[in-house]
Design an enzyme around this catalytic site. Structure first.
Site, PDB file in Angstrom:
ATOM      1  N   ARG A  35     -13.681 -41.934 -45.892  1.00  0.00           N
ATOM      2  CA  ARG A  35     -14.955 -41.885 -46.610  1.00  0.00           C
ATOM      3  C   ARG A  35     -14.840 -42.492 -48.008  1.00  0.00           C
ATOM      4  NH1 ARG A  35     -17.154 -35.994 -44.512  1.00  0.00           N
ATOM      5  NH2 ARG A  35     -18.038 -36.843 -42.612  1.00  0.00           N
ATOM      6  N   LYS A 198     -23.791 -31.111 -23.177  1.00  0.00           N
ATOM      7  CA  LYS A 198     -25.053 -30.495 -22.754  1.00  0.00           C
ATOM      8  C   LYS A 198     -26.268 -31.412 -22.818  1.00  0.00           C
ATOM      9  CE  LYS A 198     -23.877 -25.807 -24.010  1.00  0.00           C
ATOM     10  NZ  LYS A 198     -24.053 -24.745 -24.980  1.00  0.00           N
ATOM     11  N   GLY A 354     -21.123 -37.243 -33.725  1.00  0.00           N
ATOM     12  CA  GLY A 354     -20.278 -36.148 -33.259  1.00  0.00           C
ATOM     13  C   GLY A 354     -18.988 -36.572 -32.595  1.00  0.00           C
ATOM     14  N   GLY A 377     -24.533 -35.774 -37.815  1.00  0.00           N
ATOM     15  CA  GLY A 377     -25.912 -35.281 -37.713  1.00  0.00           C
ATOM     16  C   GLY A 377     -26.932 -36.340 -38.080  1.00  0.00           C
TER      17      GLY A 377
HETATM   18  P1  AMP Z   1     -21.035 -33.191 -27.455  1.00  0.00           P
HETATM   19  O1  AMP Z   1     -20.664 -32.505 -28.731  1.00  0.00           O
HETATM   20  O2  AMP Z   1     -22.297 -32.704 -26.834  1.00  0.00           O
HETATM   21  O3  AMP Z   1     -20.955 -34.711 -27.577  1.00  0.00           O
HETATM   22  O4  AMP Z   1     -19.948 -32.724 -26.393  1.00  0.00           O
HETATM   23  C1  AMP Z   1     -18.623 -33.106 -26.512  1.00  0.00           C
HETATM   24  C2  AMP Z   1     -17.783 -32.216 -25.629  1.00  0.00           C
HETATM   25  O5  AMP Z   1     -18.176 -32.359 -24.290  1.00  0.00           O
HETATM   26  C3  AMP Z   1     -16.320 -32.578 -25.685  1.00  0.00           C
HETATM   27  O6  AMP Z   1     -15.637 -31.570 -26.332  1.00  0.00           O
HETATM   28  C4  AMP Z   1     -15.929 -32.716 -24.219  1.00  0.00           C
HETATM   29  O7  AMP Z   1     -14.725 -32.057 -23.925  1.00  0.00           O
HETATM   30  C5  AMP Z   1     -17.066 -32.025 -23.505  1.00  0.00           C
HETATM   31  N1  AMP Z   1     -17.199 -32.475 -22.122  1.00  0.00           N
HETATM   32  C6  AMP Z   1     -17.270 -33.738 -21.666  1.00  0.00           C
HETATM   33  N2  AMP Z   1     -17.314 -33.758 -20.317  1.00  0.00           N
HETATM   34  C7  AMP Z   1     -17.257 -32.481 -19.893  1.00  0.00           C
HETATM   35  C8  AMP Z   1     -17.250 -31.858 -18.609  1.00  0.00           C
HETATM   36  N3  AMP Z   1     -17.311 -32.580 -17.504  1.00  0.00           N
HETATM   37  N4  AMP Z   1     -17.174 -30.523 -18.559  1.00  0.00           N
HETATM   38  C9  AMP Z   1     -17.109 -29.802 -19.699  1.00  0.00           C
HETATM   39  N5  AMP Z   1     -17.119 -30.334 -20.946  1.00  0.00           N
HETATM   40  C10 AMP Z   1     -17.190 -31.660 -21.034  1.00  0.00           C
END
Ligand code: AMP
Length: 397
Positions: A35, A198, A354, A377
């Site tokens: 940064r 999610k 993220g 964010g």
């Molecule tokens: P996000 O913060 O929503 O981008 O989610 C990132 C997280 O999703 C990471 O820590 C990954 O380990 C998790 N992730 C990716 N694929 C899967 C999966 N098939 N099952 C569970 N977690 C997952």
């Protein structure tokens, strides 16, 4: 868009909002200098013009209290080393002490103010506090993308005290242009690759992005909500049952908007959420009970490769599998490699938001894509189609 290039800072004091919220170890050494390095071009431009720079930033979450552990004095030596100028420090960010230090500042000098968040007024977006900050410079420069989605005093409110005398620094301008390239001006076909855990955390992005892209790759944990909604069997894979209707509606909207959606067709399934679990390659819609999909399978990666290599503009947000575990990192690494190949062939690729940035850094892709966003964010909100307050405050003129 008014950028720092529209100003000459000769004999001017630039009040620059930077993002020096850097990690420190137990002995207060800076452990990640990205940064600080990212802010360097803006600071150098001001100095080379014959001006001086007053830097303001937050660090950590001191919650309105002075906290010696979160003092920005700890980073002075590192900032001096990176900028190449011995910087000065004042242990306040408003008031007589700070004003005196600014008054004494000569051409070519840099002053770092104390942590803005030692005052609650900063995060509250307090107008009086912002006015006090505004006394510390002739021109306001915002170069902190990481906080551009916050209407804080130093990121947004202060701008109103600089009519016609405010602009974006190089870093923030680059972020804005990169997002614009993906969302508005990018060469077709435009592809968004959305992964992560999610649907619920990505839904606004997906809905906004359907109007901008030709192809959408859905990967990661999100996959299984879509597959189950379509009648597939997903075993113990992560799923948001209450988002299944939403998933179907996204697929319908995509069809209506002529967006081609690419979901995994096979996966690496494991009998436990663990790096040492037993694994099998299996069709995404036939995962037995006791097994969960944790990464994309080989057929899926072949499909993804084809789409990625045909794309001219690529946005990547969210990992394709549980990349933190070596056994399930292949999908994410492969997608990074395909994007690298597409970028070498002339595509514009932006990674942001993220965990995708963490993944890109972990696997060394940061120099292989066109741009890695510095804001988590702020990036996500931009992709959701929101106008960030810190950006709007400069654009208002
Ligand atoms: P996000 O913060 O929503 O981008 O989610 C990132 C997280 O999703 C990471 O820590 C990954 O380990 C998790 N992730 C990716 N694929 C899967 C999966 N098939 N099952 C569970 N977690 C997952």
């Amino acid at each position: 868009m008014t950028t720092i290039d529209d100003f000459n800072f000769k004999q001017k004091k630039a009040l620059i909002r930077v993002d020096f919220n850097v990690p420190l170890d137990g002995e207060f050494n800076v452990t990640d200098t990205n940064r600080i390095e990212a802010a360097k071009p803006t600071i150098i431009k001001v100095l080379e013009d014959g001006g001086s720079a007053v830097l303001m930033s937050h660090m950590g979450r001191p919650k309105g209290q002075r906290n010696a552990d979160m003092s920005l004095k700890h980073i002075c030596a590192k900032v001096s080393e990176i900028i190449g100028v011995q910087i000065k420090f004042v242990d306040d960010c408003i008031g007589p002490k700070a004003e005196e230090a600014v008054a004494e500042l000569k051409e070519g000098e840099v002053l770092l103010l104390e942590n803005l968040r030692f005052y609650n007024e900063e995060t509250a977006g307090d107008v009086d506090f912002a006015e006090k900050l505004s006394k510390l410079g002739d021109v306001y420069v915002n170069d902190a993308f990481g906080t551009a989605h916050r209407a804080h005093a130093s990121t947004t409110i202060v701008a109103q005290f600089f009519p016609g005398q405010k602009c974006f620094g190089y870093l923030l301008a680059k972020e804005i242009k990169s997002i614009e390239k993906v969302m508005r001006t990018g060469e077709k076909p435009v592809l968004a690759i959305l992964g992560g855990a999610k649907v619920s955390s990505k839904i606004t992005i997906i809905e906004n992005i359907l109007d901008k892209v030709d192809h959408l790759i859905i990967g990661g944990g999100m996959t299984y909500t879509f597959i189950k909604a379509q009648g597939g069997t997903i075993g113990d894979s992560i799923c948001e049952d209450d988002k299944m209707d939403l998933a179907l509606s996204i697929l319908e909207q995509a069809k209506a908007k002529n967006v081609q959606v690419h979901l995994p067709v096979d996966v690496i399934a494991a009998n436990d959420f663990s790096n040492d679990a037993e694994t099998q390659i299996i069709d995404v819609d036939k995962i037995p009970s006791g097994w969960q999909g944790l990464d994309a399978g080989p057929k899926t990666l072949e499909n993804f490769k084809k789409v990625i290599l045909e794309s001219k503009t690529i946005l990547w947000n969210g990992p394709i599998g549980v990349f933190e575990m070596e056994s399930f990192a292949k999908g994410t690494i492969s997608v990074g490699n395909f994007i690298d190949e597409a970028t070498q062939k002339g595509a514009f690729s932006l990674v942001g938001g993220g965990d995708s940035v963490a993944a890109v850094k972990q696997f060394g892709f940061q120099d292989k894509v066109s741009y890695v966003s510095t804001g988590g964010g702020a990036m996500l909100e931009s992709l959701e189609g929101k106008t960030l307050p810190g950006i709007a405050a400069i654009l208002e003129g």
